[in-house]
Design a protein around this motif. Structure first.
Motif: not given
Lengths: 355, 355
Positions: A46-62
DNA sequence: CTGAAAGCGCTTACAG
DNA sequence: CTGAAAGCGCTTACAG
C-alpha cells in the motif's frame, strides 16, 4: 521541501512529457513496480502504491497508449462498425460509446462500410488486421451478418452486437455479447393506443424485410392490436423499405382508395413523413382525418406538423451499454442485455373520425 | 520453385502475422532496408526494392501502426474535433475524411466536445496529451476558438480548420491550414432568385450571431438582393439561432402581421422548417402565398411539403480536402482552400403573388 | 511484495 | 546503397 519534491520540481521544470522511467526514478522504485500500479496489480504494498500514485499525479504521467499497446499486443481503440443511413442514429451511438470510454484511455475509431459491396469482408479484414482493436461494436443491420461475425471470431476480436432480435445469427463464440432492443414493446404500446382511440380501418407501411427490426416491429404492432381485438386490415397492408419515398408511395396507395384507413402505422418515422406528404396532397388533415404513428423518434418527428406520435429507443444508452461490455474490467457473464422501446404520444394521433 | 519461394511458403504455413523481421529474413536484407522501402526512402537500389516489395506482397505484410507510432513519436490517427448538433453534417464530414484516409493506414478518431463547458480546454488537452495524433480537423463553430488553436499550437499538433469565414482568428502558426466555405456565394444566388421571382416584401430569419456563418450568409443574401435593387425589409428582419423553434417563432411573428412578407429567407433549413410550420398554422400555402428558402440542404429539406429551395455546401468534399491537407505527402504551400456553396431550387419558391 | 533482463515491431542516428 | 546497434515506452516471464 524534501529531496523527492525537489527532484519532482526539477523534472517539472524540464516541461517534458513524463514516461514510466521518470516515475520510477522519482519514486525510487523499478519501472516494473510502476507498471504494476498502472495496471492495478494487487500485489503492491500500500505504501509503495501511494508513493507511486503521488508521483504520477504530481508529474501528470499518462502511460503512452502506443507503447502499452505494443507490449500488450493490442490497442486501446474501440471500433464502431456499421452500414446505416440514419445520421442521427449513428451520432447517438457514437455519443453513447464515448460516454463510456471517457476517462478509460480508450478512443473511438469509426468505420462505416458498405454491406452491399463485394469488398465488404476483405475491406474489414484489412481494417482489423491493421489495427489490433481492443474490441468492436457492430450496429444493425450488419450486426446480423454471419460472414462478419465469423471474421471477428477468426481474428479473435472481442465484439458486442447491437440487434433488434434476440439470438439472431447466434452460436457459441469467443465473446458473443449482445445488446438487444425490444422494438416490439413500444410498437405494441403504439398500436394499442390506436385501437383505444377507436380506429378499426388500420393501414400499415412496413420496413425492409431484410432487416430483423422490420419483423420485430410488425410483431409488436400486431400484438398491441390483437389485445383489443383489432388487426391491420389485410387490404391495407403495404410493404415499404424504410425510405421516405417508399412511405410516400404507400401512403398514396392507401389514401386514394375509397375505403381508406383512418390510421396508418409506419415501421419508421421516415416513412411516416412520406405518409404525411401523401395525406397533405390528398387534402387530409392529421389527426382529424387521419392518425399516423411512426418509429424512431427521429429529428423529423417533432418537426412535422403536427408532431408525430412515435416509438423511441434509448439509442445512446444502448451504445453506452455496448461499450461497457467491452471495457468493463470484470467481464460480466450476462451476454444478452435487453432494452425496451417506448411510445411517445404527440399530435398525430387522435380519436377515429365518426363514420 | 526457388529457395526463396520455398521459404515464403514455409512462412505462410505458419499463419502468423508478418513482421518486418520476417520480410528482412525472407528477402535476405536487413530490417533497416525493409524500413526504407516501407517509408519510400529514395536511396534503395531498384532491384533490392523490387525484391522486398515482392516479399511484402506475398506474405501480406502490413507494418504495425503502434510500433511505427512508438518509434516515430506520433500515431497514425486523425482526430475530428467538433461541437455541432447537426447529425447529418457530422456524418458527412466523417465520411469525407474517411474517403481520403482509406488506404493510407490512418484511422479516424472522433472527438465531439462541449464548447460551453468549463472543462472544454482541459478535456481537449488531456485528449491531445494522451494520443499523439497525426493531425486534427476542427469543424465550425469551434474552429474559430482561439484557446483551442493556441492549445494545438502549443502541443504542435498539425491541424486543419474548416470555417465559414476566411482568415478568422488567423495568425502565423505552425501549420495553420484552412478549408473556407463560401457560404455567401450560394446565398447571393438564392436571394437573387427570389428577387427575380418578383418578391419585394422579403423577410429574414437569421442564424446565431456567435457563429461566423451567420454573418457570411447574411452578407451573401444582402448582396444577391442588392444586385436587383432589393433588400430585406427592415421591419421583417428577425433574429434566430439556427433552431427549429427559433424559426417557428420568428415565422409566427412575420406571418401574423398585416403586411406580411411574400418571401422569407432563412439562414438554415431547420429554421425554414419552423417557418413552414408557422405558415401551415396561418393557413398560408407554400409557394402560392409564401416563398421560403433555407441553407444546408439538410435531410429535412426534401421531406418538407413542398420540398425546400435551399443552398448546398459540398460538406463531404470539404472534409476530404481537409484530410488531404493533413495526409498529403508533399505538404502544399497553399494554406487556404476555398469551396463554394450553390443554390438548389425546389418547390418552395415561386413568383410573388399579385398584390 | 519487488526487480533485472528481454522483448513487443518499428525507426533514428551513425557508420561504412 | 546497406547494416549493426540503440532506443521509442511499455509489459511479460522469470527470479528472488
Amino acid at each position: 521541501m524534501d529531496k523527492m519534491t525537489d527532484t519532482i520540481e526539477a523534472f517539472l521544470s524540464l516541461r517534458r512529457k513524463a514516461t514510466i522511467n521518470d516515475v520510477a526514478r522519482l519514486a525510487g522504485v523499478s519501472k516494473k513496480t510502476v507498471s504494476r500500479v498502472i495496471n492495478n496489480s494487487p500485489s503492491v504494498h500500500a505504501r509503495t502504491r501511494d508513493a507511486i500514485s503521488e508521483v504520477i499525479a504530481r508529474i501528470s504521467f499518462q502511460p503512452d497508449p502506443q507503447a502499452r499497446g505494443l507490449a500488450f499486443r493490442r490497442s486501446f481503440l474501440i471500433g464502431l462498425i456499421y452500414d446505416n443511413p440514419n445520421a442521427q442514429y449513428i451520432v447517438n451511438m457514437q455519443m453513447g460509446v464515448l460516454d463510456r470510454l471517457r476517462g478509460t484511455g480508450n478512443e473511438l475509431v469509426v468505420h462505416p462500410c458498405d454491406w452491399r459491396s463485394d469488398d465488404f469482408i476483405p475491406e474489414l479484414r484489412q481494417f482489423l488486421e491493421h489495427q489490433r482493436l481492443a474490441g468492436v461494436i457492430i450496429l444493425p443491420p450488419i450486426a446480423e451478418d454471419r460472414r462478419l461475425l465469423d471474421l471477428l471470431d477468426e481474428m479473435e476480436v472481442p465484439r458486442v452486437r447491437v440487434t433488434a432480435r434476440a439470438g439472431a445469427s447466434n452460436q457459441p463464440t469467443i465473446s458473443g455479447q449482445e445488446i438487444v432492443s425490444h422494438d416490439h414493446i413500444g410498437c405494441a404500446e403504439a398500436s394499442a393506443h390506436i385501437a383505444l382511440l377507436g380506429h378499426r380501418r388500420i393501414g400499415y407501411i412496413g420496413g425492409n424485410l431484410d432487416y430483423p427490426s422490420a419483423h420485430e416491429r410488425r410483431r409488436g404492432f400486431d400484438a398491441g392490436l390483437a389485445q383489443h381485438g383489432c388487426a391491420i386490415a389485410p387490404d391495407l397492408d403495404e410493404g415499404g423499405n424504410y425510405s421516405f419515398a417508399s412511405g410516400y408511395e404507400a401512403g398514396q396507395r392507401l389514401l386514394t382508395r375509397p375505403d381508406r384507413p383512418t390510421a396508418i402505422i409506419c415501421a419508421n418515422d421516415e416513412m411516416a413523413a412520406g405518409a404525411y406528404k401523401a395525406a397533405y396532397e390528398s387534402g387530409l388533415r392529421i389527426p382529424q382525418d387521419l392518425t399516423v404513428v411512426g418509429f424512431d423518434d427521429a429529428p423529423i418527428a417533432d418537426r412535422l406538423s403536427p408532431p408525430l406520435t412515435t416509438v423511441r429507443l434509448p439509442t445512446r444508452d444502448m451504445a453506452r451499454m455496448a461499450a461497457n461490455l467491452l471495457i468493463s474490467p470484470e467481464p460480466s457473464t450476462i451476454s444478452h442485455l435487453q432494452v425496451d422501446s417506448k411510445l411517445v404520444v404527440r399530435g398525430s394521433s387522435a380519436k377515429a373520425p365518426n363514420p
